[in-house]
Design a protein around this motif. Structure first.
Motif, mmCIF file in Angstrom:
data_model
loop_
_atom_site.group_PDB
_atom_site.id
_atom_site.type_symbol
_atom_site.label_atom_id
_atom_site.label_comp_id
_atom_site.label_asym_id
_atom_site.label_seq_id
_atom_site.Cartn_x
_atom_site.Cartn_y
_atom_site.Cartn_z
ATOM 1 N N MET A 156 0.851 -1.182 0.000
ATOM 2 C CA MET A 156 0.000 0.000 0.000
ATOM 3 C C MET A 156 0.891 1.238 0.000
ATOM 4 N N PRO A 157 0.438 2.313 -0.651
ATOM 5 C CA PRO A 157 -0.823 2.446 -1.393
ATOM 6 C C PRO A 157 -0.792 1.684 -2.702
ATOM 7 N N ALA A 158 -1.962 1.433 -3.259
ATOM 8 C CA ALA A 158 -2.098 0.669 -4.494
ATOM 9 C C ALA A 158 -3.078 1.385 -5.410
ATOM 10 N N PRO A 159 -3.061 1.075 -6.716
ATOM 11 C CA PRO A 159 -3.973 1.745 -7.654
ATOM 12 C C PRO A 159 -5.439 1.599 -7.250
ATOM 13 N N HIS A 160 -6.173 2.701 -7.319
ATOM 14 C CA HIS A 160 -7.622 2.760 -7.105
ATOM 15 C C HIS A 160 -8.036 2.557 -5.648
ATOM 16 N N VAL A 161 -7.110 2.589 -4.707
ATOM 17 C CA VAL A 161 -7.491 2.403 -3.310
ATOM 18 C C VAL A 161 -8.026 3.712 -2.746
ATOM 19 N N SER A 162 -9.104 3.616 -1.978
ATOM 20 C CA SER A 162 -9.700 4.792 -1.353
ATOM 21 C C SER A 162 -9.279 4.889 0.113
ATOM 22 N N PHE A 254 6.375 -20.452 16.945
ATOM 23 C CA PHE A 254 5.790 -19.905 15.725
ATOM 24 C C PHE A 254 6.193 -18.437 15.560
ATOM 25 N N PRO A 255 6.921 -18.131 14.496
ATOM 26 C CA PRO A 255 7.405 -16.759 14.292
ATOM 27 C C PRO A 255 6.272 -15.800 13.954
ATOM 28 N N LYS A 256 6.492 -14.528 14.246
ATOM 29 C CA LYS A 256 5.502 -13.492 13.938
ATOM 30 C C LYS A 256 5.293 -13.406 12.428
ATOM 31 N N LEU A 257 4.049 -13.250 12.002
ATOM 32 C CA LEU A 257 3.709 -13.159 10.583
ATOM 33 C C LEU A 257 3.688 -11.706 10.121
ATOM 34 N N SER A 258 4.007 -11.491 8.855
ATOM 35 C CA SER A 258 3.957 -10.148 8.285
ATOM 36 C C SER A 258 2.513 -9.669 8.188
ATOM 37 N N LYS A 259 2.331 -8.350 8.229
ATOM 38 C CA LYS A 259 0.991 -7.775 8.149
ATOM 39 C C LYS A 259 0.393 -7.962 6.761
ATOM 40 N N ILE A 260 -0.932 -7.990 6.715
ATOM 41 C CA ILE A 260 -1.654 -7.916 5.449
ATOM 42 C C ILE A 260 -2.264 -6.516 5.349
ATOM 43 N N HIS A 261 -2.526 -6.075 4.124
ATOM 44 C CA HIS A 261 -3.081 -4.745 3.876
ATOM 45 C C HIS A 261 -4.419 -4.906 3.160
ATOM 46 N N ILE A 262 -5.450 -4.311 3.724
ATOM 47 C CA ILE A 262 -6.801 -4.433 3.187
ATOM 48 C C ILE A 262 -7.300 -3.056 2.771
ATOM 49 N N GLY A 263 -7.974 -2.978 1.629
ATOM 50 C CA GLY A 263 -8.448 -1.678 1.168
ATOM 51 C C GLY A 263 -9.790 -1.746 0.469
ATOM 52 N N LEU A 264 -10.395 -0.574 0.340
ATOM 53 C CA LEU A 264 -11.594 -0.391 -0.484
ATOM 54 C C LEU A 264 -11.120 0.231 -1.786
ATOM 55 N N PHE A 265 -11.376 -0.449 -2.894
ATOM 56 C CA PHE A 265 -10.880 -0.032 -4.206
ATOM 57 C C PHE A 265 -12.046 0.329 -5.124
ATOM 58 N N TYR A 266 -11.885 1.407 -5.873
ATOM 59 C CA TYR A 266 -12.854 1.750 -6.913
ATOM 60 C C TYR A 266 -12.232 2.786 -7.846
ATOM 61 N N LYS A 267 -12.800 2.899 -9.048
ATOM 62 C CA LYS A 267 -12.381 3.911 -10.008
ATOM 63 C C LYS A 267 -13.365 5.070 -9.916
ATOM 64 N N HIS A 268 -12.885 6.223 -9.515
ATOM 65 C CA HIS A 268 -13.790 7.340 -9.256
ATOM 66 C C HIS A 268 -14.605 7.733 -10.477
ATOM 67 N N ILE A 269 -14.003 7.662 -11.647
ATOM 68 C CA ILE A 269 -14.709 8.098 -12.853
ATOM 69 C C ILE A 269 -15.872 7.174 -13.215
ATOM 70 N N ALA A 275 -23.310 4.011 -6.071
ATOM 71 C CA ALA A 275 -21.989 3.557 -5.638
ATOM 72 C C ALA A 275 -21.382 4.524 -4.641
ATOM 73 N N LEU A 276 -21.520 5.807 -4.883
ATOM 74 C CA LEU A 276 -20.970 6.808 -3.967
ATOM 75 C C LEU A 276 -21.629 6.718 -2.597
ATOM 76 N N LYS A 277 -22.922 6.448 -2.579
ATOM 77 C CA LYS A 277 -23.608 6.322 -1.298
ATOM 78 C C LYS A 277 -23.122 5.096 -0.536
ATOM 79 N N LEU A 278 -22.932 3.983 -1.246
ATOM 80 C CA LEU A 278 -22.446 2.768 -0.583
ATOM 81 C C LEU A 278 -21.020 2.967 -0.084
ATOM 82 N N ILE A 279 -20.186 3.624 -0.891
ATOM 83 C CA ILE A 279 -18.804 3.901 -0.475
ATOM 84 C C ILE A 279 -18.795 4.745 0.789
#
Length: 298
Positions: A156-162, A254-269, A275-279
């Protein structure tokens, strides 16, 4: 001395976000009804306003500079608020079909409930919900087969992530499960390509520990049941732990695990009023769901 404020014009921000999403000035012009030189001038004007270079060209590709990456998250949020304000004032009808992606390898139940609530409050909106692995969901968004998706990614950041946040998975097994140190570790996992699986295998390989996959499934519910049935160990986020599970730590080997990254992705255009209301609703709900390590896309 009174502070001088700089105002960011939404038309310049819309051009900037669209260029980032499409990676092409000409296509941006076609979408926004402007010529390619006009798009270039708008980007130059925005750079003058913020006092920083926002985009760079690498061959035919348009890439973000570090300052451009910083502005991007704010620009998406400002445009979302602008468009929602206009829609509300104009009393726009929330009609149409929304194609939404949910990852099978994360807390799908929470987001499914949030979307179901939206559906009940907006019965005129048709929902097409698809549950796949994050990689497939992001690929579908890229080719416009989805309008928005929740997904996991390595960086992160990644393309289209909000918005996005991070969580550290933990090793778990059944409460009374016995691990034989003289045998390869039995691992319960999603198929190849899963971010959890990669983190488990990377951690075990780094430790030089023998392992084998004893149970494999796409669905997190199947993995949870396999854990409770004592078929091995797996990695889960704390929100997907169930009664009867035991968390394994470094003291258990058990060794510590690396973090995962979670996002909400969309193309604004591509965003409709619905969709905007749900976002907007998901963005508000996430604030009570995410961990304090949340960061806004920059």
């Amino acid at each position: 001395m009174m502070r001088k404020f700089t105002n960011l014009q939404t038309d310049l921000l819309r051009t900037f976000v669209t260029v980032v999403d499409l990676r092409n000035y000409t296509e941006t012009g076609n979408i926004l009804g402007r010529t390619q030189p006009a798009i270039s001038l708008q980007i130059k004007r925005l750079e003058e306003v913020v006092g920083a270079k926002l985009l760079k060209h690498e061959g035919k590709q348009v890439e973000l500079t570090p300052d451009g990456q910083t502005l991007l998250g704010y620009a998406r949020e400002m445009l979302r608020l602008n468009d929602r304000a206009v829609a509300n004032l104009q009393q726009a009808a929330f009609l149409g079909t929304l194609r939404i992606g949910l990852p099978v390898d994360y807390s799908i139940e929470y987001f499914q409930s949030a979307i179901a609530k939206f559906s009940h409050e907006n019965p005129a909106v048709l929902l097409d919900i698809r549950c796949y692995r994050s990689r497939e969901l992001l690929a579908a968004l890229h080719v416009d087969d989805l309008d928005m998706t929740i997904a996991i990614t390595d960086e992160m950041p990644a393309p289209h992530v909000s918005i996005y946040w991070s969580e550290r998975p933990v090793w778990v097994c059944a409460r009374d499960h016995k691990i034989d140190p003289d045998q390869p570790l039995k691992v319960i996992a999603h198929p190849d390509g899963c971010f959890y699986r990669k983190r488990m295998i990377d951690a075990l390989d780094t430790e030089g520990r023998d392992w084998r996959v004893s149970f494999e499934s796409l669905g997190v519910a199947a993995l949870q049941k396999a854990v409770l049935d004592g078929m091995g160990v797996t990695a889960l986020t704390k929100k997907t732990l169930l009664p009867g599970m035991r968390v394994l730590s470094a003291s258990d080997g058990f060794p510590k695990l690396s973090k995962i990254h979670i996002g909400l992705f969309y193309k604004h255009i591509k965003m409709s009023d619905a969709a905007l209301k749900l976002i907007e609703q998901i963005t508000e709900d996430v604030s009570s769901f995410r961990l304090p390590t949340h960061a806004r896309a920059r």
